[in-house]
Design a protein around this motif. Structure first.
Motif, PDB file in Angstrom:
ATOM      1  N   TRP A 164      29.810 -26.561  50.030  1.00  0.00           N
ATOM      2  CA  TRP A 164      28.925 -27.214  51.035  1.00  0.00           C
ATOM      3  C   TRP A 164      29.606 -28.080  52.134  1.00  0.00           C
ATOM      4  CZ3 TRP A 164      25.242 -24.527  49.369  1.00  0.00           C
ATOM      5  CH2 TRP A 164      24.878 -24.713  48.075  1.00  0.00           C
ATOM      6  N   THR A 165      30.803 -27.484  52.595  1.00  0.00           N
ATOM      7  CA  THR A 165      31.635 -28.055  53.617  1.00  0.00           C
ATOM      8  C   THR A 165      31.152 -27.781  55.030  1.00  0.00           C
ATOM      9  OG1 THR A 165      33.580 -27.867  52.316  1.00  0.00           O
ATOM     10  CG2 THR A 165      34.024 -28.268  54.631  1.00  0.00           C
ATOM     11  N   THR A 166      30.420 -28.822  55.679  1.00  0.00           N
ATOM     12  CA  THR A 166      29.870 -28.808  56.870  1.00  0.00           C
ATOM     13  C   THR A 166      30.902 -28.730  57.839  1.00  0.00           C
ATOM     14  OG1 THR A 166      27.945 -30.119  56.494  1.00  0.00           O
ATOM     15  CG2 THR A 166      28.696 -29.840  58.767  1.00  0.00           C
ATOM     16  N   ASN A 167      30.906 -27.483  58.859  1.00  0.00           N
ATOM     17  CA  ASN A 167      31.869 -27.018  59.620  1.00  0.00           C
ATOM     18  C   ASN A 167      33.143 -26.509  59.231  1.00  0.00           C
ATOM     19  OD1 ASN A 167      32.308 -26.385  62.474  1.00  0.00           O
ATOM     20  ND2 ASN A 167      33.538 -28.276  62.551  1.00  0.00           N
ATOM     21  N   GLY A 168      32.767 -26.044  57.807  1.00  0.00           N
ATOM     22  CA  GLY A 168      33.779 -25.505  57.042  1.00  0.00           C
ATOM     23  C   GLY A 168      34.324 -24.099  57.617  1.00  0.00           C
ATOM     24  N   GLN A 169      33.357 -23.428  58.371  1.00  0.00           N
ATOM     25  CA  GLN A 169      33.581 -22.113  58.717  1.00  0.00           C
ATOM     26  C   GLN A 169      34.590 -22.302  60.137  1.00  0.00           C
ATOM     27  OE1 GLN A 169      30.229 -19.516  59.480  1.00  0.00           O
ATOM     28  NE2 GLN A 169      29.336 -20.601  57.896  1.00  0.00           N
ATOM     29  N   ARG A 170      34.503 -23.452  60.724  1.00  0.00           N
ATOM     30  CA  ARG A 170      35.259 -23.574  61.888  1.00  0.00           C
ATOM     31  C   ARG A 170      36.169 -24.425  62.132  1.00  0.00           C
ATOM     32  NH1 ARG A 170      37.661 -24.663  65.673  1.00  0.00           N
ATOM     33  NH2 ARG A 170      37.386 -24.388  67.917  1.00  0.00           N
ATOM     34  N   ALA A 171      36.340 -25.443  61.174  1.00  0.00           N
ATOM     35  CA  ALA A 171      37.158 -26.730  61.341  1.00  0.00           C
ATOM     36  C   ALA A 171      38.811 -26.312  61.265  1.00  0.00           C
ATOM     37  CB  ALA A 171      36.965 -27.715  60.032  1.00  0.00           C
ATOM     38  N   ASP A 172      39.620 -27.103  61.770  1.00  0.00           N
ATOM     39  CA  ASP A 172      40.997 -26.806  61.864  1.00  0.00           C
ATOM     40  C   ASP A 172      41.601 -27.738  60.939  1.00  0.00           C
ATOM     41  OD1 ASP A 172      40.898 -25.220  64.246  1.00  0.00           O
ATOM     42  OD2 ASP A 172      40.220 -26.842  65.152  1.00  0.00           O
ATOM     43  N   LEU A 173      41.052 -28.971  60.439  1.00  0.00           N
ATOM     44  CA  LEU A 173      41.823 -29.780  59.547  1.00  0.00           C
ATOM     45  C   LEU A 173      40.758 -30.203  58.801  1.00  0.00           C
ATOM     46  CD1 LEU A 173      44.388 -31.539  59.118  1.00  0.00           C
ATOM     47  CD2 LEU A 173      43.397 -33.296  60.816  1.00  0.00           C
ATOM     48  N   LEU A 174      41.144 -30.458  57.466  1.00  0.00           N
ATOM     49  CA  LEU A 174      40.205 -30.795  56.349  1.00  0.00           C
ATOM     50  C   LEU A 174      40.814 -31.942  55.760  1.00  0.00           C
ATOM     51  CD1 LEU A 174      40.299 -26.994  54.817  1.00  0.00           C
ATOM     52  CD2 LEU A 174      38.633 -27.995  56.339  1.00  0.00           C
ATOM     53  N   LEU A 196      43.875 -35.871  51.017  1.00  0.00           N
ATOM     54  CA  LEU A 196      45.033 -35.014  51.734  1.00  0.00           C
ATOM     55  C   LEU A 196      44.334 -34.327  53.082  1.00  0.00           C
ATOM     56  CD1 LEU A 196      45.860 -33.057  48.377  1.00  0.00           C
ATOM     57  CD2 LEU A 196      47.350 -34.969  49.709  1.00  0.00           C
ATOM     58  N   LEU A 197      45.271 -34.412  54.118  1.00  0.00           N
ATOM     59  CA  LEU A 197      45.171 -33.706  55.293  1.00  0.00           C
ATOM     60  C   LEU A 197      45.463 -32.305  55.068  1.00  0.00           C
ATOM     61  CD1 LEU A 197      46.004 -36.503  57.646  1.00  0.00           C
ATOM     62  CD2 LEU A 197      43.622 -35.984  57.271  1.00  0.00           C
ATOM     63  N   VAL A 198      44.701 -31.173  55.526  1.00  0.00           N
ATOM     64  CA  VAL A 198      44.848 -29.970  55.077  1.00  0.00           C
ATOM     65  C   VAL A 198      44.678 -29.228  56.224  1.00  0.00           C
ATOM     66  CG1 VAL A 198      44.783 -28.040  53.391  1.00  0.00           C
ATOM     67  CG2 VAL A 198      44.607 -30.304  52.483  1.00  0.00           C
ATOM     68  N   PRO A 199      45.689 -28.611  56.931  1.00  0.00           N
ATOM     69  CA  PRO A 199      45.266 -27.608  57.874  1.00  0.00           C
ATOM     70  C   PRO A 199      44.308 -26.358  57.364  1.00  0.00           C
ATOM     71  CG  PRO A 199      47.582 -28.172  58.248  1.00  0.00           C
ATOM     72  CD  PRO A 199      46.871 -28.777  56.918  1.00  0.00           C
ATOM     73  N   SER A 200      43.295 -25.900  57.980  1.00  0.00           N
ATOM     74  CA  SER A 200      42.541 -24.738  57.481  1.00  0.00           C
ATOM     75  C   SER A 200      43.276 -23.357  57.555  1.00  0.00           C
ATOM     76  CB  SER A 200      41.227 -24.715  58.088  1.00  0.00           C
ATOM     77  OG  SER A 200      41.457 -24.436  59.594  1.00  0.00           O
ATOM     78  N   ASN A 201      44.165 -23.376  58.358  1.00  0.00           N
ATOM     79  CA  ASN A 201      45.338 -22.106  58.393  1.00  0.00           C
ATOM     80  C   ASN A 201      46.370 -22.164  57.214  1.00  0.00           C
ATOM     81  OD1 ASN A 201      46.703 -23.942  59.639  1.00  0.00           O
ATOM     82  ND2 ASN A 201      46.956 -22.673  61.634  1.00  0.00           N
ATOM     83  N   ALA A 202      46.415 -23.226  56.605  1.00  0.00           N
ATOM     84  CA  ALA A 202      47.592 -23.162  55.718  1.00  0.00           C
ATOM     85  C   ALA A 202      47.261 -22.053  54.684  1.00  0.00           C
ATOM     86  CB  ALA A 202      47.482 -24.585  54.859  1.00  0.00           C
ATOM     87  N   PRO A 203      48.426 -21.445  54.233  1.00  0.00           N
ATOM     88  CA  PRO A 203      48.444 -20.421  53.106  1.00  0.00           C
ATOM     89  C   PRO A 203      48.156 -20.742  51.898  1.00  0.00           C
ATOM     90  CG  PRO A 203      50.774 -20.568  54.267  1.00  0.00           C
ATOM     91  CD  PRO A 203      50.047 -21.731  54.590  1.00  0.00           C
ATOM     92  N   GLY A 204      46.908 -19.943  51.367  1.00  0.00           N
ATOM     93  CA  GLY A 204      46.153 -20.332  49.993  1.00  0.00           C
ATOM     94  C   GLY A 204      44.739 -20.944  50.565  1.00  0.00           C
ATOM     95  N   VAL A 205      44.707 -21.076  51.481  1.00  0.00           N
ATOM     96  CA  VAL A 205      43.417 -21.709  52.206  1.00  0.00           C
ATOM     97  C   VAL A 205      42.182 -20.426  52.329  1.00  0.00           C
ATOM     98  CG1 VAL A 205      41.657 -23.026  53.353  1.00  0.00           C
ATOM     99  CG2 VAL A 205      43.873 -23.693  52.709  1.00  0.00           C
ATOM    100  N   LEU A 206      41.223 -20.388  51.609  1.00  0.00           N
ATOM    101  CA  LEU A 206      40.191 -19.233  51.686  1.00  0.00           C
ATOM    102  C   LEU A 206      38.950 -20.007  52.093  1.00  0.00           C
ATOM    103  CD1 LEU A 206      39.376 -16.176  51.843  1.00  0.00           C
ATOM    104  CD2 LEU A 206      39.160 -16.352  49.247  1.00  0.00           C
ATOM    105  N   VAL A 207      38.412 -19.444  53.084  1.00  0.00           N
ATOM    106  CA  VAL A 207      37.134 -19.903  53.729  1.00  0.00           C
ATOM    107  C   VAL A 207      36.079 -18.769  53.493  1.00  0.00           C
ATOM    108  CG1 VAL A 207      35.622 -20.823  55.582  1.00  0.00           C
ATOM    109  CG2 VAL A 207      38.163 -21.287  55.161  1.00  0.00           C
TER     110      VAL A 207
END
Length: 377
Positions: free
Chosen positions: A153-163, A176-187
């Motif tokens: 249920w992550t709002t803007n999870g499809q588009r966000a750059d920083l989580l 934790l501040l996690v870039p969405s393009n970090a290896p191992g992040v699957l949206v």
């Protein structure tokens, strides 16, 4: 030559922006299940992503009362767009409040300008937003962290750059501040929701995501007591504001419809039962707006009483929005069930407001507990 000043970021500015760029297209976005990139860019150009950030970071330094007014206006136009602003606001505020100088300098200008969009990752499958039931883990690894788990249920999870991700470590919860393009992040996109259908929800899985020590927001063990509480409070404040906006949208739609629609030769607006419904909407929107403003003033003063004031504002505004959105559909009759009129969208979005950032039931329990605490001998 006279230098032209930039327009003030306030309610009037937001209203003009919404009426021009948001409200005419909200139904189409709702059907498409997505906000277009063009609108995200327009929000950035208007300076509306994080206008409360200081000018040194690229924001406008507006106060919390004004931020609530802006989110109300955006909620009047489209609850999904307001939801994007909400989670971006939560991450940006947490960064400003708890980030290191290096974190703030790295991410603050990006968030203020909308070049980096944020999302808030707390809820999990089977646990919802119950912080005690978080199963996502962050373990020390190579001087940083190894992140594993799933958020839903992550709002803007499809588009966000920083989580902004909340995870368990052996003795505490950390942020934790996690870039969405970090290896191992699957949206994984979540589509076809009841309401706020274009808020680009996602389930986000973290599989052995390696993060450096600079990803930790706030001291270890600090998150559950301060980062999480403060950030959720601001999210609740934005949802309350958006709920006020839904009520106002219902008033606007129903007043316009009742002025044009005739029943048996009589204008709908002249029927006493219709007048009663409109009068209740007008009364409740003013009451909700005042409750929201009180919560905002307390935030601006740094008064801890803002937490309860925000609970109350969100409870009143969200339940009133659900009630009046239902009446708005009723006033429109069969047209209210048609995609040709926006009140059906208001009805679906208002139901969501009673669930997110503290359900109506949780709010009642929390408000009652405050009454018991205050008045017990």
């Amino acid at each position: 030559m006279t230098q032209q000043l930039a327009p003030a970021i306030d309610r009037a500015f937001a209203r003009s922006f919404v009426d021009c760029s948001v409200r005419p297209h909200a139904d189409a976005w709702d059907r498409a299940g997505r906000i277009p990139e063009e609108l995200l860019d327009e929000i950035a150009a208007a300076g509306l992503w994080a206008p409360f950030l200081p000018a040194a970071l690229g924001g406008s330094g507006i106060d919390m009362v004004t931020l609530g007014e802006i989110h109300e206006e955006v909620g009047r136009g489209c609850s999904s767009v307001r939801s994007l602003l909400t989670v971006h606001t939560m991450l940006s505020w947490a960064l400003q409040r708890f980030g290191t100088d290096a974190q703030i300098q790295q991410w603050g200008p990006e968030l203020a300008a909308g070049r980096t969009l944020g999302a808030f990752c707390l809820s999990e499958p089977g646990a919802g937003s119950d912080t005690a039931a978080i199963t996502t883990t962050a373990v020390p690894h190579k001087g940083g962290w190894l992140l594993n788990g799933v958020k839903k249920w992550t709002t803007n999870g499809q588009r966000a750059d920083l989580l902004l991700v909340f995870a368990k470590r052996p003795a505490s919860t950390i942020a934790l501040l996690v870039p969405s393009n970090a290896p191992g992040v699957l949206v994984n996109p979540i589509d076809d929701m009841l309401g706020t259908r274009s808020s680009m929800l996602a389930e986000i899985a973290f599989s052995d995501v390696e993060l450096g020590p600079e990803s930790l927001l706030g001291p270890s063990g600090f998150a559950s007591g301060m980062v999480l509480t403060g950030t959720l409070d601001l999210g609740r404040y934005s949802v309350a504001a958006g709920s006020v906006g839904i009520i106002q949208a219902c008033i606007d739609a129903c007043a316009n419809y009742a002025a044009q629609r005739r029943v048996g030769g009589t204008p709908l607006r002249d029927l006493p039962l219709i007048q009663a419904k409109l009068s209740d909407m007008v009364t409740d929107v003013r009451a909700a707006r005042l409750l929201l403003a009180e919560a905002g003033r307390l935030k601006d003063r740094g008064d801890a009483a803002t937490i309860m004031a925000t609970w109350i504002a969100k409870y009143f505004a969200s339940t009133a929005a659900a009630r009046h959105a239902s009446e708005a559909v009723q006033i429109h009759g069969a047209n209210g069930c048609s995609p040709e009129f926006p009140v059906g969208r208001f009805y679906r979005d208002a139901k969501v407001m009673e669930i997110i950032e503290g359900s109506t039931e949780i709010q009642r329990m929390t408000i009652a507990a405050e009454a018991y605490r205050k008045w017990e001998p």
